[in-house]
Design a protein around this motif. Structure first.
Motif, short mmCIF file in Angstrom:
data_model
loop_
_atom_site.label_atom_id
_atom_site.label_comp_id
_atom_site.label_asym_id
_atom_site.label_seq_id
_atom_site.Cartn_x
_atom_site.Cartn_y
_atom_site.Cartn_z
N LEU B 13 0.88 -1.09 -0.17
CA LEU B 13 0.07 -0.18 -0.02
C LEU B 13 0.94 1.34 0.04
O LEU B 13 0.59 2.13 -0.85
N LEU B 15 3.97 1.36 -1.29
CA LEU B 15 4.57 1.75 -2.45
C LEU B 15 3.60 2.11 -3.37
O LEU B 15 4.00 3.29 -4.12
N ILE B 16 2.36 1.86 -3.31
CA ILE B 16 1.23 2.62 -4.09
C ILE B 16 1.35 3.99 -3.89
O ILE B 16 1.22 4.90 -4.85
N LEU B 17 1.08 4.48 -2.58
CA LEU B 17 1.03 5.82 -2.32
C LEU B 17 2.13 6.56 -2.54
O LEU B 17 2.09 7.83 -2.94
N TRP B 20 8.57 4.62 -5.84
CA TRP B 20 9.60 3.82 -5.62
C TRP B 20 10.55 4.40 -4.72
O TRP B 20 11.66 3.94 -4.19
N PHE B 61 -20.49 -8.00 -8.34
CA PHE B 61 -20.61 -6.52 -7.82
C PHE B 61 -20.46 -5.29 -8.95
O PHE B 61 -21.45 -4.46 -9.04
N LEU B 62 -19.56 -5.63 -9.82
CA LEU B 62 -19.29 -4.79 -10.96
C LEU B 62 -20.39 -4.85 -11.83
O LEU B 62 -20.97 -3.70 -12.29
N SER B 65 -23.37 -3.07 -10.45
CA SER B 65 -23.16 -1.53 -10.33
C SER B 65 -23.78 -0.79 -11.49
O SER B 65 -24.27 0.15 -11.48
N VAL B 66 -23.31 -1.57 -12.52
CA VAL B 66 -23.54 -1.09 -14.03
C VAL B 66 -25.14 -1.04 -14.22
O VAL B 66 -25.66 0.04 -14.75
N GLY B 69 -26.51 1.72 -12.10
CA GLY B 69 -26.41 3.11 -12.55
C GLY B 69 -27.45 3.20 -13.77
O GLY B 69 -28.12 4.30 -13.60
N LEU B 104 -24.37 -4.29 4.01
CA LEU B 104 -25.03 -2.88 4.12
C LEU B 104 -24.61 -2.08 3.08
O LEU B 104 -25.33 -1.24 2.39
N ASP B 105 -23.19 -2.07 2.87
CA ASP B 105 -22.47 -1.14 1.69
C ASP B 105 -23.12 -1.50 0.68
O ASP B 105 -23.33 -0.75 -0.32
N SER B 108 -26.49 -0.18 -0.29
CA SER B 108 -26.43 1.19 -0.65
C SER B 108 -25.91 1.30 -2.36
O SER B 108 -26.10 2.19 -3.08
N LEU B 109 -25.00 0.24 -2.64
CA LEU B 109 -24.18 0.50 -4.08
C LEU B 109 -24.97 -0.12 -4.97
O LEU B 109 -24.85 0.03 -6.31
#
Lengths: 87, 162, 100
Positions: B13, B15-17, B20, B61-62, B65-66, B69, B104-105, B108-109
């Motif tokens: 994490l 490294l992502i933020l 290098w 989930f993806l 989601s579409v 929407g 719960l989340d 909502s989504l």
């Protein structure tokens, strides 16, 4: 692709302007907060698009901070009670 | 999750933020250690679902989601909006706290629903853009999927545990 | 290959902007607080997700790509949790949020 990114960012800025109406007219604090949330998320998208469009990678970090602060601000609002911020 | 995995995860994490740059580890190393320690304190008994199950749920989930929407978009774009908002109560059967939050989340989504409030430990209030249809079957399916993700087999409707 | 990628990216970013526009419209048009929350969490998070998906092929390195995905996940989690908090406050709060 740069043109596409900048054009999309401009389009999003237009929707942000429209979204301001909800912030201005409310009517309740929660409505205003939702307007601000939407502006925040749209702002994140604009920052990311411009970051690639103008080759400024640091804007991605700005977007990350936006994402973190959005969570804090909405939590802060829901802990607020009537009259608390009036002196 | 073992300590090694935890440290590896938070290092990734970082490294992502921060990228290098080796100098970033002056702040990174203490942060990673602190995060790993805090994680251990906050989520002592939380078990993460396996990668395979997570991927399966993620793709579900993806797609949903579409679906969500476009459904909301279609309702909003009509000149006379086709909505009849209202609240419904749903009895939740998941016991694992992490699974409950994910459930719960996800509500909502996903299409037309929004988790609003707890009535008590089991019952939740769900707000729907179109409250004329019964939400229970859809929510039941979602809850089952979340339960499977966390290795929790749900009893048929009405069965309570804990 | 390059053109295909460009077309895909163009489509994704366009769809993302569309969902942002719909979300904003919903926030303005929908009649009550709860319904507006719907427009906020769905159209908005999906909008950001699609824009980010469209940006992914063009970022400099994989770390930046992961950072963008991380931003999306953070926005989704905070969006879902935030809307839950707002709804809960409106239902059992001091009535400030439910003007008749």
């Amino acid at each position: 692709m740069t043109d596409v990114f900048v054009a999309a960012a401009l389009a999003l800025l237009l929707t942000m302007t429209a979204g301001l109406a909800r912030v201005v007219f409310g009517p309740t604090p929660a409505d205003r907060m939702m307007g601000v949330q939407l502006l925040g998320t749209t702002g994140i998208a604009v920052l990311l698009l411009l970051g690639l469009g103008f080759a400024v990678p640091a804007l991605a970090d700005v977007a990350l901070i936006f994402a973190l602060l959005a969570a804090v601000s909405v939590t802060a609002l829901t802990r607020r009670r009537v009259g608390q911020d009036r002196s | 999750m073992t300590i090694a995995w935890r440290l590896l995860g938070f290092s990734g994490l970082w490294l992502i933020l921060a990228g290098w740059d080796p100098a970033s580890w002056i702040i990174g190393l203490p942060s990673v250690l602190l995060a790993a320690w805090l994680y251990g304190r906050l989520a002592r008994q939380a078990r993460l679902p396996s990668a395979r199950l997570t991927l399966g749920f993620l793709s579900f989930f993806l797609i949903e989601s579409v679906h969500a929407g476009t459904d909301v978009a279609r309702r909003i774009l009509r000149p006379r909006m086709r909505i009849s908002p209202g609240l419904q109560t749903y009895r939740m059967r998941l016991a694992n706290p992490t699974a409950r939050v994910v459930f719960l989340d996800s509500i909502s989504l996903l299409p037309g629903t929004l988790s609003a409030d707890f009535v008590n430990r089991e019952e939740i209030q769900v707000h729907a853009l179109d409250a004329t249809v019964d939400l229970a079957p859809e929510l039941d399916d979602l809850e089952r999927r979340v339960g499977r993700l966390f290795g929790e087999e749900l009893k048929p409707v009405g069965g309570l545990h804990d | 290959m390059q053109t295909l990628l460009q077309a895909l990216s163009l489509f994704l970013i366009g769809a993302g902007v569309f969902f942002f526009a719909v979300g904003t419209l919903g926030l303005i048009r929908l009649p009550d607080l709860f319904s507006r929350l719907h427009a906020l969490t769905k159209a908005d998070n999906l909008g950001l997700g699609l824009v980010i998906a469209g940006l992914l092929p063009w970022v400099a390195d994989p770390w930046t790509a992961l950072k963008l995905v991380l931003i999306w996940v953070l926005v989704m989690v905070s969006g879902a949790t935030g809307s839950h908090l707002i709804a809960k406050r409106a239902l059992r709060g001091d009535g400030e949020d439910l003007l008749e």
